[in-house]
Design an enzyme around this catalytic site. Structure first.
Site, PDB file in Angstrom:
ATOM      1  NE  ARG A 132      -3.257   2.503   2.707  1.00  0.00           N
ATOM      2  CZ  ARG A 132      -3.019   3.457   3.807  1.00  0.00           C
ATOM      3  NH1 ARG A 132      -2.234   3.181   4.418  1.00  0.00           N
ATOM      4  NH2 ARG A 132      -3.899   4.442   3.839  1.00  0.00           N
ATOM      5  CG  HIS A 155      -1.027   9.109   3.237  1.00  0.00           C
ATOM      6  ND1 HIS A 155      -1.239   7.748   3.540  1.00  0.00           N
ATOM      7  CD2 HIS A 155      -0.617   9.627   4.446  1.00  0.00           C
ATOM      8  CE1 HIS A 155      -0.975   7.475   4.754  1.00  0.00           C
ATOM      9  NE2 HIS A 155      -0.618   8.759   5.353  1.00  0.00           N
ATOM     10  CD  GLU A 199      -4.987   7.666   9.719  1.00  0.00           C
ATOM     11  OE1 GLU A 199      -4.578   9.085   9.916  1.00  0.00           O
ATOM     12  OE2 GLU A 199      -4.668   6.878   9.987  1.00  0.00           O
ATOM     13  CG  ASN A 242      -5.278   3.552   8.538  1.00  0.00           C
ATOM     14  OD1 ASN A 242      -5.232   2.653   7.868  1.00  0.00           O
ATOM     15  ND2 ASN A 242      -4.791   4.598   8.213  1.00  0.00           N
ATOM     16  CE1 TYR A 255      -0.206   3.116  13.602  1.00  0.00           C
ATOM     17  CE2 TYR A 255      -2.174   4.136  12.670  1.00  0.00           C
ATOM     18  CZ  TYR A 255      -0.908   3.548  12.386  1.00  0.00           C
ATOM     19  OH  TYR A 255      -0.381   3.477  11.217  1.00  0.00           O
ATOM     20  CD  GLU A 309      -1.746   4.334   7.982  1.00  0.00           C
ATOM     21  OE1 GLU A 309      -1.327   4.686   9.134  1.00  0.00           O
ATOM     22  OE2 GLU A 309      -1.695   4.982   7.078  1.00  0.00           O
TER      23      GLU A 309
HETATM   24  C1  FCB Z   1      -1.472   7.539  10.595  1.00  0.00           C
HETATM   25  C2  FCB Z   1      -0.943   7.846   9.045  1.00  0.00           C
HETATM   26  C3  FCB Z   1       0.362   7.569   8.640  1.00  0.00           C
HETATM   27  C4  FCB Z   1       1.290   7.298   9.985  1.00  0.00           C
HETATM   28  C5  FCB Z   1       0.815   6.562  11.020  1.00  0.00           C
HETATM   29  C6  FCB Z   1       1.448   6.478  12.398  1.00  0.00           C
HETATM   30  O1  FCB Z   1      -2.266   8.579  10.902  1.00  0.00           O
HETATM   31  O2  FCB Z   1      -2.095   7.704   8.250  1.00  0.00           O
HETATM   32  O3  FCB Z   1       0.818   8.285   7.674  1.00  0.00           O
HETATM   33  O4  FCB Z   1       1.729   8.633  10.251  1.00  0.00           O
HETATM   34  O5  FCB Z   1      -0.421   7.252  11.525  1.00  0.00           O
END
Ligand code: FCB
Length: 480
Positions: free
Chosen positions: A81, A125, A170, A300, A302, A377
């Site tokens: 990607r 992006h 995002e 995505n 985290y 992600e």
């Molecule tokens: C996301 C982004 C990516 C990277 C990660 C850690 O928000 O899409 O570009 O910075 O976080």
């Protein structure tokens, strides 16, 4: 009695990938006709990025694509990607296209296919051509229209070889961090502009989606990548706290999901922000454009957030849940407080909570049954060190990935239709406002020599990709 830890296996069709983004890895910002982007301008502005770092050289991927594709092949990746730099392809964001920019990605796509790796292309992006920002940026409707032209051109150019198209990465960050809190380019701070940007990004998605469907027809896999938030009420028994969570869910999640999948903006979002705008920038017919449906939703993930409602007059901490001290990342949510999360944490200060991954995926599959999901992600920054043996031992990252993949598997067991997983990131790169001070790669970049060094997590990932088998989560290294 000892029990042998079980192994979680993923279906053979599960797509294993790695992700990057143009501005974060390419460098070569003035080469071969590339125009300036908002991130060039932002990082050249004193105080905007840590130590004034910029993407000028980054991982020098622009000059090392062959080496990088060989590395992906060695990792055994099914898919890669990456994003197209709009200002490389159309230097001013409107008018003439740049053949050298188009050729760069064409060669990359050929190299990937030759290596047996599927290209998964993100059109945008975050590197908006600077002239479009000068003309108003995402708060201006015209930017969405310009995106539509650009999208059509790139789809027409690569449709013979690229089937999976993600319009935007995002849009939450582009709108709320770019125009609300201002911690991302272009660094503006206006709640209303952030909301205007939300709509124009949704509109851009719609126009890009139309191009994908018109050019590729049934062969198209149309996608949009969102950083959906798992924002939990601090006290789930408190109606006030639950309402704070609802408000964040509207701004962060439903402001994008509803126009794209259902063709409307949530009534509570319009109500929560009515004192800021009447949303008249949403024109007749726009929601027919935004409502593209999706062949796969990019997720995505985290970390998680915890919120509570603060009564008027009571002072709240100015944390916005993303490490920034700004209230304006969340238009109209000035009575919502983001609370510190329990650890463990990554080097970003983000809490590690894989249960959020499962909750998010299962929730999505209940709200949108039949919608395939793809983790586009997931990954973590830690303070990596090169050991005396020349290796980077990164058990924390291995543990993070292991635990989150187990959480993905758990969601699949509960019925979520997850088709694949892309680790963020293939290699260390320019982490936006944090510059090179945060490392997310499974491959280390030595920023002096630009040498690529596989971290332990890269070897670990290669084994997973090869076997489709994730050892029992109990065997994952402990997290500090
Ligand atoms: C996301 C982004 C990516 C990277 C990660 C850690 O928000 O899409 O570009 O910075 O976080």
């Amino acid at each position: 009695m000892t029990t042998t830890p079980s192994v979680r296996t993923f279906p053979a069709s599960f797509v294993w990938g790695a992700a990057t983004a143009s501005y974060q890895i390419e460098g070569a910002v003035t080469e071969d006709g590339r125009g300036p982007s908002i991130w060039d301008t932002f990082s050249a502005t004193p105080g905007r990025t840590l130590d004034g770092h910029s993407g000028e050289v980054a991982a020098d991927h622009y000059h090392r694509t062959a080496e990088d594709v060989a590395m992906m092949k060695d990792l055994g990746l099914d898919a890669y990607r990456f994003s197209l730099a709009w200002p490389r392809i159309q230097p001013t964001g409107s008018g003439a296209f740049n053949p050298a920019g188009l050729d760069f990605y064409s060669r990359l796509i050929d190299d990937l296919l030759e290596a047996g790796i599927d290209p998964v292309v993100t059109m945008y992006h975050w590197d908006l051509p600077q002239p479009l920002e000068d003309a108003g940026g995402w708060p201006a409707r015209d930017t969405a229209l310009r995106f539509g032209d650009y999208a059509r051109r790139v789809v027409e150019t690569y449709a013979d070889r690229v089937k999976v198209w993600t319009t935007l990465n995002e849009p939450w960050c582009s709108s709320y961090l770019g125009y609300g809190s201002g911690v991302h380019a272009p660094g503006r701070t206006s709640e209303v502009d952030a909301l205007r940007a939300v709509h124009h990004l949704n509109l851009a998605h719609g126009l890009g989606g139309r191009a994908v469907r018109e050019v590729l027809g049934d062969a198209a896999t149309l996608s949009l990548t969102l950083n959906l938030h798992v924002a939990r009420a601090d006290d789930p028994t408190s109606a006030e706290d639950r309402d704070a969570a609802r408000q964040i869910d509207a701004l962060a999640n439903r402001a994008f999901l509803n126009p794209v999948l259902d063709g409307y903006y949530p009534a509570d979002l319009l109500e929560d922000t009515a004192h800021l705008t009447d949303w008249s920038f949403v024109q007749d017919g726009d929601l027919d454009v935004t409502r593209t449906g999706l062949d796969v939703l990019g997720v995505n993930f985290y970390s998680t957030q915890r919120v509570r409602r603060v009564p008027p007059g009571v002072e709240k901490s100015m944390n916005d849940g993303h490490g920034a001290s700004s209230a304006t990342a969340w238009p109209g949510a000035d009575r919502v407080e983001f609370l510190p999360q329990p650890g463990p944490y990554t080097a970003m200060g983000w809490n590690i909570d894989p249960t959020g991954m499962t909750e998010l995926l299962v929730g999505l599959s209940r709200t949108y049954p039949g919608l395939p999901l793809m983790i586009t992600e997931n990954g973590a920054a830690f303070e990596d060190v090169v050991s005396e043996d020349g290796r980077v031992h990164d058990p924390d990252r291995v543990s993070y990935l292991h635990r989150h993949l187990d959480a993905v598997g758990e969601a699949m067991d509960a019925g979520a239709d997850v088709r694949g997983y892309f680790v963020w990131s293939l290699m260390d790169n320019f982490e936006w406002a944090y510059g090179y001070h945060r490392r997310f790669g499974i491959v280390r970049i030595d920023y002096d020599t630009l040498e690529r060094i596989w971290k332990d997590s890269a070897y670990w990932y290669r084994e997973l990709v090869r076997t489709d088998a994730l050892p029992a989560v109990e065997s994952a290294p402990d997290l500090a």
